[in-house]
Design an enzyme around this catalytic site. Structure first.
Site, PDB file in Angstrom:
ATOM      1  N   THR A   7       0.808  -1.251  -0.065  1.00  0.00           N
ATOM      2  CA  THR A   7       0.021  -0.024  -0.143  1.00  0.00           C
ATOM      3  C   THR A   7       0.926   1.064   0.105  1.00  0.00           C
ATOM      4  O   THR A   7       1.884   1.350   0.464  1.00  0.00           O
ATOM      5  CB  THR A   7      -0.903  -0.045   1.336  1.00  0.00           C
ATOM      6  OG1 THR A   7      -0.200   0.176   2.347  1.00  0.00           O
ATOM      7  CG2 THR A   7      -1.761  -1.006   1.227  1.00  0.00           C
ATOM      8  N   GLY A   8       0.225   2.569  -0.882  1.00  0.00           N
ATOM      9  CA  GLY A   8       1.239   3.799  -0.696  1.00  0.00           C
ATOM     10  C   GLY A   8       2.629   3.332  -1.325  1.00  0.00           C
ATOM     11  O   GLY A   8       3.525   3.854  -0.832  1.00  0.00           O
ATOM     12  N   GLY A  12       8.421   7.285  -2.401  1.00  0.00           N
ATOM     13  CA  GLY A  12       9.117   6.730  -1.029  1.00  0.00           C
ATOM     14  C   GLY A  12       9.514   5.407  -0.792  1.00  0.00           C
ATOM     15  O   GLY A  12       9.824   4.810  -1.857  1.00  0.00           O
ATOM     16  N   ILE A  13       9.054   4.993   0.347  1.00  0.00           N
ATOM     17  CA  ILE A  13       9.655   3.696   0.991  1.00  0.00           C
ATOM     18  C   ILE A  13       8.813   2.740  -0.003  1.00  0.00           C
ATOM     19  O   ILE A  13       9.265   1.621  -0.170  1.00  0.00           O
ATOM     20  CB  ILE A  13       9.420   3.409   2.485  1.00  0.00           C
ATOM     21  CG1 ILE A  13      10.187   4.511   3.132  1.00  0.00           C
ATOM     22  CG2 ILE A  13       9.581   2.153   2.729  1.00  0.00           C
ATOM     23  CD1 ILE A  13      10.093   4.725   4.758  1.00  0.00           C
ATOM     24  N   GLY A  14       7.434   2.941  -0.165  1.00  0.00           N
ATOM     25  CA  GLY A  14       6.540   1.678  -0.858  1.00  0.00           C
ATOM     26  C   GLY A  14       7.117   1.733  -2.305  1.00  0.00           C
ATOM     27  O   GLY A  14       6.916   0.570  -2.857  1.00  0.00           O
ATOM     28  N   TYR A 148       0.475  10.994  15.285  1.00  0.00           N
ATOM     29  CA  TYR A 148       1.404  10.195  14.341  1.00  0.00           C
ATOM     30  C   TYR A 148       1.908   8.963  15.400  1.00  0.00           C
ATOM     31  O   TYR A 148       1.878   7.987  15.191  1.00  0.00           O
ATOM     32  CB  TYR A 148       2.567  10.888  13.648  1.00  0.00           C
ATOM     33  CG  TYR A 148       3.286  10.005  12.921  1.00  0.00           C
ATOM     34  CD1 TYR A 148       2.804   9.732  11.594  1.00  0.00           C
ATOM     35  CD2 TYR A 148       4.481   9.685  13.265  1.00  0.00           C
ATOM     36  CE1 TYR A 148       3.877   8.949  10.748  1.00  0.00           C
ATOM     37  CE2 TYR A 148       5.491   9.134  12.544  1.00  0.00           C
ATOM     38  CZ  TYR A 148       4.977   8.706  11.300  1.00  0.00           C
ATOM     39  OH  TYR A 148       5.741   7.737  10.414  1.00  0.00           O
TER      40      TYR A 148
HETATM   41  P1  NAD Z   1       5.730   9.480   1.633  1.00  0.00           P
HETATM   42  O1  NAD Z   1       4.724  10.325   1.965  1.00  0.00           O
HETATM   43  O2  NAD Z   1       6.732   9.668   0.525  1.00  0.00           O
HETATM   44  O3  NAD Z   1       4.655   8.047   0.709  1.00  0.00           O
HETATM   45  C1  NAD Z   1       3.346   7.856   1.413  1.00  0.00           C
HETATM   46  C2  NAD Z   1       2.863   7.026   0.636  1.00  0.00           C
HETATM   47  O4  NAD Z   1       1.626   6.520   0.940  1.00  0.00           O
HETATM   48  C3  NAD Z   1       2.518   7.634  -0.946  1.00  0.00           C
HETATM   49  O5  NAD Z   1       2.484   6.640  -1.758  1.00  0.00           O
HETATM   50  C4  NAD Z   1       1.071   7.866  -0.675  1.00  0.00           C
HETATM   51  O6  NAD Z   1       0.234   7.900  -1.849  1.00  0.00           O
HETATM   52  C5  NAD Z   1       0.571   6.786   0.039  1.00  0.00           C
HETATM   53  N1  NAD Z   1      -0.715   7.114   0.901  1.00  0.00           N
HETATM   54  C6  NAD Z   1      -1.018   8.220   1.858  1.00  0.00           C
HETATM   55  N2  NAD Z   1      -2.305   7.951   2.291  1.00  0.00           N
HETATM   56  C7  NAD Z   1      -2.804   7.152   1.622  1.00  0.00           C
HETATM   57  C8  NAD Z   1      -4.109   6.376   1.591  1.00  0.00           C
HETATM   58  N3  NAD Z   1      -5.004   6.893   2.529  1.00  0.00           N
HETATM   59  N4  NAD Z   1      -4.582   5.588   0.806  1.00  0.00           N
HETATM   60  C9  NAD Z   1      -3.507   4.795   0.066  1.00  0.00           C
HETATM   61  N5  NAD Z   1      -2.143   5.375   0.034  1.00  0.00           N
HETATM   62  C10 NAD Z   1      -1.872   6.299   0.645  1.00  0.00           C
HETATM   63  O7  NAD Z   1       6.215   8.346   2.699  1.00  0.00           O
HETATM   64  P2  NAD Z   1       7.115   7.557   3.253  1.00  0.00           P
HETATM   65  O8  NAD Z   1       8.202   8.329   3.944  1.00  0.00           O
HETATM   66  O9  NAD Z   1       7.329   6.718   2.208  1.00  0.00           O
HETATM   67  O10 NAD Z   1       6.262   6.791   4.246  1.00  0.00           O
HETATM   68  C11 NAD Z   1       5.973   5.420   4.116  1.00  0.00           C
HETATM   69  C12 NAD Z   1       5.751   4.742   5.562  1.00  0.00           C
HETATM   70  O11 NAD Z   1       6.808   4.881   6.268  1.00  0.00           O
HETATM   71  C13 NAD Z   1       4.410   5.484   6.193  1.00  0.00           C
HETATM   72  O12 NAD Z   1       3.688   4.551   6.880  1.00  0.00           O
HETATM   73  C14 NAD Z   1       5.235   6.465   7.215  1.00  0.00           C
HETATM   74  O13 NAD Z   1       4.609   6.579   8.402  1.00  0.00           O
HETATM   75  C15 NAD Z   1       6.546   5.460   7.627  1.00  0.00           C
HETATM   76  N6  NAD Z   1       7.678   6.023   8.244  1.00  0.00           N
HETATM   77  C16 NAD Z   1       8.481   6.880   7.312  1.00  0.00           C
HETATM   78  C17 NAD Z   1       9.595   7.595   7.962  1.00  0.00           C
HETATM   79  C18 NAD Z   1      10.199   8.645   7.250  1.00  0.00           C
HETATM   80  O14 NAD Z   1      11.064   9.336   7.826  1.00  0.00           O
HETATM   81  N7  NAD Z   1      10.151   8.793   5.954  1.00  0.00           N
HETATM   82  C19 NAD Z   1       9.865   7.178   9.084  1.00  0.00           C
HETATM   83  C20 NAD Z   1       9.187   6.323   9.677  1.00  0.00           C
HETATM   84  C21 NAD Z   1       8.272   5.592   9.323  1.00  0.00           C
END
Ligand code: NAD
Length: 237
Positions: A7-8, A12-14, A148
């Site tokens: 999902t997502g 980013g990470i996804g 969060y």
């Molecule tokens: P990002 O904002 O770059 O990507 C987030 C992704 O989630 C996007 O593809 C977006 O479209 C999707 N998304 C958001 N809301 C959504 C919804 N309602 N339905 C479907 N998709 C949805 O963020 P990231 O940094 O890649 O974060 C990915 C995960 O890692 C998140 O759960 C975030 O909390 C976690 N995380 C990130 C960090 C960081 O520092 N970047 C640290 C710890 C945890």
């Protein structure tokens, strides 16, 4: 051919995890909420590898009906990566109820929806791996990030509890609590704030999405006996 739902995955990470699983020959099922054009680019990149099919869905992870509709098009899955998430930065007393609901529903309720719907398929296969993306703030709590932190703390105990429920069925449930990973989620930081944060991280830098994807991949390929764990990957933060 093995299957993974992430999902997502539009950025980013996804996105990086999707590219990794596709490179390793998994059929990928990828979602986003509002960025279908970006997700289409991820699919194009995966298609160009020519290794395995990739299917994309615009599916709000916090909308149960939409997620259930998507699952009607999915086969039983080998791996599910619950990655979709949003952050909210600000004082708790200034947060609206709608903003609170948005964070909790996106980061925590979404995991219930996906897991509820993927478990029957995993039971039918007699195996499965569920990986929930959490945060160090879910372990310790972060100032200006109360909602969060609460959502990710919920992810951590959701993970531990579900792991106990599914261990007899050979389905492993784990979470990865990331520290600061260099993605758009941290795009609100200006240069000074970024440096101040780096100064607090023993590794002296943010983590990369490639490192995060590698950790997700390793966990997906660990023995099922590793379950109910919150694996913290934070450069020592
Ligand atoms: P990002 O904002 O770059 O990507 C987030 C992704 O989630 C996007 O593809 C977006 O479209 C999707 N998304 C958001 N809301 C959504 C919804 N309602 N339905 C479907 N998709 C949805 O963020 P990231 O940094 O890649 O974060 C990915 C995960 O890692 C998140 O759960 C975030 O909390 C976690 N995380 C990130 C960090 C960081 O520092 N970047 C640290 C710890 C945890």
């Amino acid at each position: 051919m093995k299957t993974v739902l992430i999902t997502g995955a539009s950025r980013g990470i996804g996105k990086e995890a999707a590219l990794k699983f596709a490179k390793e020959g998994y059929t990928t099922y990828l979602t986003c909420s509002n960025s279908i054009y970006q997700l289409k680019e991820v699919k194009d990149e995966i298609d160009a590898m020519g290794k395995a099919p990739c299917y994309i869905f615009q599916c709000d992870a916090k909308a149960y009906d939409k997620v259930a509709e998507m699952f009607q098009n999915l086969p039983p899955l080998d791996v599910v990566v619950n990655n979709a998430g949003i952050s909210f930065y600000g004082l708790l007393q200034d947060m609206t109820v709608a903003e609170w609901d948005q964070v909790l529903n996106t980061n925590l309720s979404s995991m219930f929806y996906t897991c509820k719907l993927c478990i029957p398929g995993m039971l039918s296969k007699g195996a499965g791996r569920i990986i929930n993306i959490s945060s160090i703030w879910g372990n310790d709590g972060g100032s200006f990030e109360v909602a969060y932190s609460a959502s990710k703390g919920g992810v951590n105990t959701f993970t531990k509890a579900l792991a106990k429920e599914l261990a007899p069925s050979n389905i492993a449930v784990n979470a990865i609590a990331f520290g600061v990973i260099d993605t758009d989620m941290n795009g609100h930081l200006d240069a000074n704030e970024r440096q101040a944060l780096i100064d607090e991280i023993p590794a002296g830098r943010f983590g990369t999405t490639k490192e995060a994807a590698e950790m997700i991949w390793q966990l997906a390929n660990s023995p099922a006996y590793l379950t109910g764990q919150i694996i913290t990957m934070s450069g020592g933060f």
